[in-house]
Design a protein around this motif. Structure first.
Motif, PDB file in Angstrom:
ATOM      1  N   UNK A 135       0.858  -1.183   0.000  1.00 56.54           N
ATOM      2  CA  UNK A 135       0.000   0.000   0.000  1.00 56.54           C
ATOM      3  C   UNK A 135       0.895   1.235   0.000  1.00 56.54           C
ATOM      4  N   UNK A 136       0.286   2.395  -0.286  1.00 52.15           N
ATOM      5  CA  UNK A 136       0.969   3.653  -0.022  1.00 52.15           C
ATOM      6  C   UNK A 136       0.180   4.370   1.064  1.00 52.15           C
ATOM      7  N   UNK A 137       0.333   5.677   1.180  1.00 48.47           N
ATOM      8  CA  UNK A 137      -0.332   6.392   2.270  1.00 48.47           C
ATOM      9  C   UNK A 137      -1.848   6.350   2.184  1.00 48.47           C
ATOM     10  N   UNK A 138      -2.383   6.214   0.982  1.00 42.64           N
ATOM     11  CA  UNK A 138      -3.830   6.389   0.819  1.00 42.64           C
ATOM     12  C   UNK A 138      -4.554   5.213   0.183  1.00 42.64           C
ATOM     13  N   UNK A 139      -3.845   4.308  -0.473  1.00 41.49           N
ATOM     14  CA  UNK A 139      -4.553   3.278  -1.240  1.00 41.49           C
ATOM     15  C   UNK A 139      -3.644   2.067  -1.473  1.00 41.49           C
ATOM     16  N   UNK A 140      -4.229   0.954  -1.890  1.00 48.12           N
ATOM     17  CA  UNK A 140      -3.409  -0.204  -2.264  1.00 48.12           C
ATOM     18  C   UNK A 140      -2.571   0.118  -3.493  1.00 48.12           C
ATOM     19  N   UNK A 141      -1.397  -0.494  -3.563  1.00 49.46           N
ATOM     20  CA  UNK A 141      -0.591  -0.365  -4.773  1.00 49.46           C
ATOM     21  C   UNK A 141      -1.098  -1.352  -5.827  1.00 49.46           C
ATOM     22  N   UNK A 142      -0.431  -1.341  -6.971  1.00 42.61           N
ATOM     23  CA  UNK A 142      -0.963  -2.020  -8.151  1.00 42.61           C
ATOM     24  C   UNK A 142      -1.239  -3.499  -7.916  1.00 42.61           C
ATOM     25  N   UNK A 143      -0.287  -4.214  -7.301  1.00 43.98           N
ATOM     26  CA  UNK A 143      -0.459  -5.667  -7.160  1.00 43.98           C
ATOM     27  C   UNK A 143      -1.665  -6.003  -6.307  1.00 43.98           C
ATOM     28  N   UNK A 144      -1.806  -5.330  -5.159  1.00 48.35           N
ATOM     29  CA  UNK A 144      -2.949  -5.595  -4.297  1.00 48.35           C
ATOM     30  C   UNK A 144      -4.240  -5.114  -4.945  1.00 48.35           C
ATOM     31  N   UNK A 145      -4.201  -3.956  -5.592  1.00 48.63           N
ATOM     32  CA  UNK A 145      -5.409  -3.434  -6.244  1.00 48.63           C
ATOM     33  C   UNK A 145      -5.904  -4.390  -7.327  1.00 48.63           C
ATOM     34  N   UNK A 146      -4.984  -4.980  -8.049  1.00 49.52           N
ATOM     35  CA  UNK A 146      -5.371  -5.895  -9.125  1.00 49.52           C
ATOM     36  C   UNK A 146      -6.131  -7.097  -8.580  1.00 49.52           C
ATOM     37  N   UNK A 147      -5.618  -7.710  -7.509  1.00 50.89           N
ATOM     38  CA  UNK A 147      -6.294  -8.898  -6.974  1.00 50.89           C
ATOM     39  C   UNK A 147      -7.594  -8.528  -6.284  1.00 50.89           C
ATOM     40  N   UNK A 148      -7.674  -7.320  -5.712  1.00 51.48           N
ATOM     41  CA  UNK A 148      -8.950  -6.890  -5.140  1.00 51.48           C
ATOM     42  C   UNK A 148      -9.992  -6.699  -6.238  1.00 51.48           C
ATOM     43  N   UNK A 149      -9.581  -6.134  -7.366  1.00 49.60           N
ATOM     44  CA  UNK A 149     -10.500  -5.980  -8.502  1.00 49.60           C
ATOM     45  C   UNK A 149     -11.002  -7.341  -8.975  1.00 49.60           C
ATOM     46  N   UNK A 150     -10.114  -8.328  -8.967  1.00 48.50           N
ATOM     47  CA  UNK A 150     -10.474  -9.651  -9.473  1.00 48.50           C
ATOM     48  C   UNK A 150     -11.503 -10.357  -8.607  1.00 48.50           C
ATOM     49  N   UNK A 151     -11.695  -9.889  -7.361  1.00 47.62           N
ATOM     50  CA  UNK A 151     -12.724 -10.517  -6.523  1.00 47.62           C
ATOM     51  C   UNK A 151     -14.123 -10.184  -7.021  1.00 47.62           C
ATOM     52  N   UNK A 152     -14.259  -9.082  -7.770  1.00 49.84           N
ATOM     53  CA  UNK A 152     -15.579  -8.676  -8.248  1.00 49.84           C
ATOM     54  C   UNK A 152     -16.453  -8.081  -7.172  1.00 49.84           C
TER      55      UNK A 152
END
Length: 710
Positions: free
Chosen positions: A396-413
């Motif tokens: 993560x960074x200060x405000x949001x997930x970084x790319x790798x985590x964001x990608x897998x969160x998106x994949x959960x639907x």
């Protein structure tokens, strides 16, 4: 000569220095121009991806603000005015910092070696002109700004590091496979996700997995003939398979140090930076020599005058990291490990900021660095404390997930509005690299009872004093040895060292030490060593108590117990005190408090008074702050926890003062332990007397001194 820009009033310019118009800089000048431009960049960043033109503005504002800060400090003589101007510049810096949190790639523009493009140079001239400042003509290099006063932080660069940098001046960043810092904006782009991610751990039920899926260990053989336990081999196999970020949260006693060192070997993450508490710094160097003997390791003490600048593994403690963070960030580390990672949980602390800065620097230079955070603290407690650790790992960074985590969160639907989001999101984070095993989970892998030596470096002044006392004792015995040789009138000549005479001299010294008081002898030295280790041992016990639950702390001397209890009191840790001079009812009350009260974390026990006759099996971690003179006495102390009713393997952490007679005595105690006593848990068999170990310690000290003679 006029520049042809139809502004005759600015026709006479020189290349020597920017000419500044006299203005009231509280209302005019460069600062309001920079503030306005910084706000433009901030607004643009809030709307979406930062455009190239806004990146140029960001860089130019940062450069000019830096130059203006230097000028203000050097030229403004009024304290009030200088303070006001610096405060306004701090506000500009804050705007830039907040903007960079939205797009961390902007930080690359602030590097010392960042190049100004033609567009940036043009914008620089335009901003200076807007502020009424004469800029240097195009093609003319402006002069160096005045030298700023020395920063309040003291930074050093050890000479051996300078030698390493000169030997390899072309160290290039590796951007070949760098992963994007921001995932493409999709369904979750407008959601606040960090709060729900932390909440997902608090909501987890008892059946939720605390550990990522790990491959089977491909081999349990380690260099030097050592053998890994199966759970250790699994993590090493994951690193060998390409996984590069781990929150290794195994309970104490499960070998996190060895796993980290071998994971670095599997990932070829050298040079490797290891940041640790001071109390375990020496132990990391020792463990590196055991588990990765082909890789050199060095520890940074103080200003680093004694470190090996060419080492593969560099170990530094949190307390001195501030003075070394500059060169560490430039050295080209390909991996970073932080031990007792909960030390960085306060993101406003200097140690946390330095650790995060270094991890960001490594990620920006190395495509897939190895990043490992080691802590025994359970994940279910104060999950917000893991914000800094996740940021260190690049999740993560200060405000949001970084790319790798964001990608897998998106994949959960799913979104945080869906009930199923929370268990799915938690699993996404766990799969990024959380590894948590308890002793009870891997009990078959580890011995039911084991002793782990933890070498520590004594305070520099105290350590020198103790080593000087050892040398004086050795010189006294050498003098007696040489005098005895001169008095010898008959008898066979002995080539080399007369070991029979050595033993007689050592026997005499031990007898005199037993009878005499106030002289520098082996007993006085061991007591001084115990006093010197007291704070370090107590610090380690406190760390164990926070991460693993109840701890039993054993010491031989009352003053060592007093020092430990003072440390625990300052740390806000509740403890019981079990001593030999207590009445029976008081003693039992202290034992009951430790056994029954979950808030009482540590039992401070006398090695002789509490080593027998009590049950402390609620703890599976023991700290032996001082050495006993026999293995039997040590075993009896350990068996206060390792007894019927104990459900977990027991680990005794033996605190050893490095580079002193303490280490030799530990070896002697182990060598004198008989196989029968070692094989029988709880055996009270006296394999050797305390006099044996005392005598052998003196024999070893005298033999070493005679061997070292020219």
């Amino acid at each position: 000569m006029a520049r042809g820009d139809q502004r005759p009033q600015r026709a006479h310019r020189t290349a020597r220095a920017p000419k500044r118009r006299v203005r009231d800089r509280d209302d005019d000048g460069i600062i309001p121009v920079l503030a306005r431009t910084a706000r433009e960049v901030e607004t643009a960043a809030q709307r979406g991806p930062v455009r190239p033109s806004d990146r140029t503005k960001f860089q130019v504002v940062a450069v000019l603000a830096r130059q203006e800060r230097v000028r203000v400090r050097a030229e403004i003589t009024s304290d009030a005015r200088r303070s006001a101007m610096l405060k306004r510049l701090d506000g500009i810096a804050l705007i830039l910092a907040q903007t960079a949190t939205r797009d961390t790639s902007l930080l690359e523009l602030l590097a010392e070696d960042a190049v100004l493009s033609d567009a940036a140079r043009t914008l620089t001239r335009n901003l200076l002109e807007d502020a009424g400042i004469e800029a240097a003509p195009a093609g003319v290099t402006p002069p160096e700004p005045p030298v700023a006063p020395a920063p309040t932080e003291r930074r050093v660069v050890p000479q051996t590091i300078v030698s390493r940098q000169l030997a390899n001046p072309f160290l290039a960043p590796d951007f070949s496979a760098a992963r994007p810092s921001v995932a493409p904006a999709r369904r979750l782009a407008t959601w606040e996700l960090l709060g729900p991610l932390f909440s997902s751990f608090e909501r987890a039920g008892g059946g939720a997995s605390p550990c990522m899926a790990l491959p089977a260990a491909s081999s349990l053989q380690a260099p030097g003939g050592r053998e890994l336990m199966p759970h250790q081999g699994q993590l090493v196999a994951a690193a060998a398979a390409g996984h590069r970020s781990f929150l290794l949260a195994d309970e104490p006693g499960l070998g996190k140090t060895a796993q980290a060192l071998l994971a670095a070997k599997a990932a070829n993450a050298y040079p490797l930076l290891v940041v640790v508490p001071n109390v375990v710094k020496t132990n990391w160097v020792r463990e590196a020599a055991l588990w990765t003997p082909t890789r050199s390791a060095t520890a940074i003490h103080g200003d680093g005058d004694t470190m090996d600048g060419f080492a593969d593994i560099v170990v530094v403690n949190y307390e001195v990291l501030d003075r070394h963070v500059g060169w560490i960030g430039d050295l080209g580390f390909r991996g970073m490990v932080i031990d007792e990672a909960h030390f960085i949980k306060n993101k406003t602390s200097q140690r946390s900021q330095h650790v995060l800065q270094l991890s960001e620097r490594i990620r920006s230079r190395v495509a897939r660095p190895l990043l490992m955070a080691l802590t025994g603290t359970p994940l279910i407690n104060d999950i917000e404390d893991f914000r800094a650790i996740w940021q260190f790992l690049g999740w993560i960074d200060d405000t949001k997930p970084r790319a790798e985590l964001m990608t897998v969160l998106e994949e959960t639907g799913l979104t945080p509005a869906d009930a199923g989001f929370y268990p799915a999101a938690r699993q996404c984070v766990v799969d990024l690299g959380i590894v948590r095993r308890r002793k009870v989970d891997v009990a078959a892998d580890i011995p039911a009872r084991r002793i782990a030596d933890l070498p520590v470096e004594l305070d520099e002044k105290v350590g020198r004093s103790i080593r000087a006392a050892e040398q004086e004792l050795a010189r006294r015995m050498v003098g007696r040895y040489e005098a005895a040789l001169k008095r010898r009138k008959a008898g066979p000549d002995v080539e080399g060292i007369d070991h029979a005479l050595v033993r007689r001299i050592a026997t005499r010294e031990r007898k005199e030490a037993t009878e005499a008081e106030g002289t520098e002898n082996v007993f006085a030295m061991m007591r001084r060593i115990g006093q010197a280790k007291a704070g370090l041992a107590a610090d380690y016990a406190a760390q164990l108590a926070r991460s693993a639950g109840k701890v039993v702390f054993f010491a031989k001397h009352i003053d060592v117990m007093d020092a430990a209890e003072e440390t625990f009191t300052k740390a806000g840790i509740r403890f019981s005190s079990i001593r030999g001079d207590q009445a029976r009812t008081v003693r039992q009350k202290q034992i009951d408090a430790f056994v029954n009260d979950p808030e009482v974390a540590i039992a401070v026990c006398s090695l002789t008074a509490a080593g027998v006759g009590i049950n402390l099996q609620v703890a599976s971690n023991i700290v032996l702050a001082e050495l006993s003179w026999t293995d039997a006495e040590q075993t009896q102390a350990i068996d206060r926890s390792h007894r019927i009713g104990q459900t977990e393997p027991v680990t005794a952490w033996r605190i050893i003062a490095a580079q002193t007679i303490d280490a030799r005595i530990a070896e002697l105690i182990d060598s004198k332990a008989g196989l029968a006593a070692r094989a029988l848990d709880g055996s009270d068999e006296e394999v050797s007397s305390s006099a044996d170990v005392q005598l052998e310690a003196l024999v070893a000290l005298l033999t070493d001194a005679l061997t070292a003679r020219p």
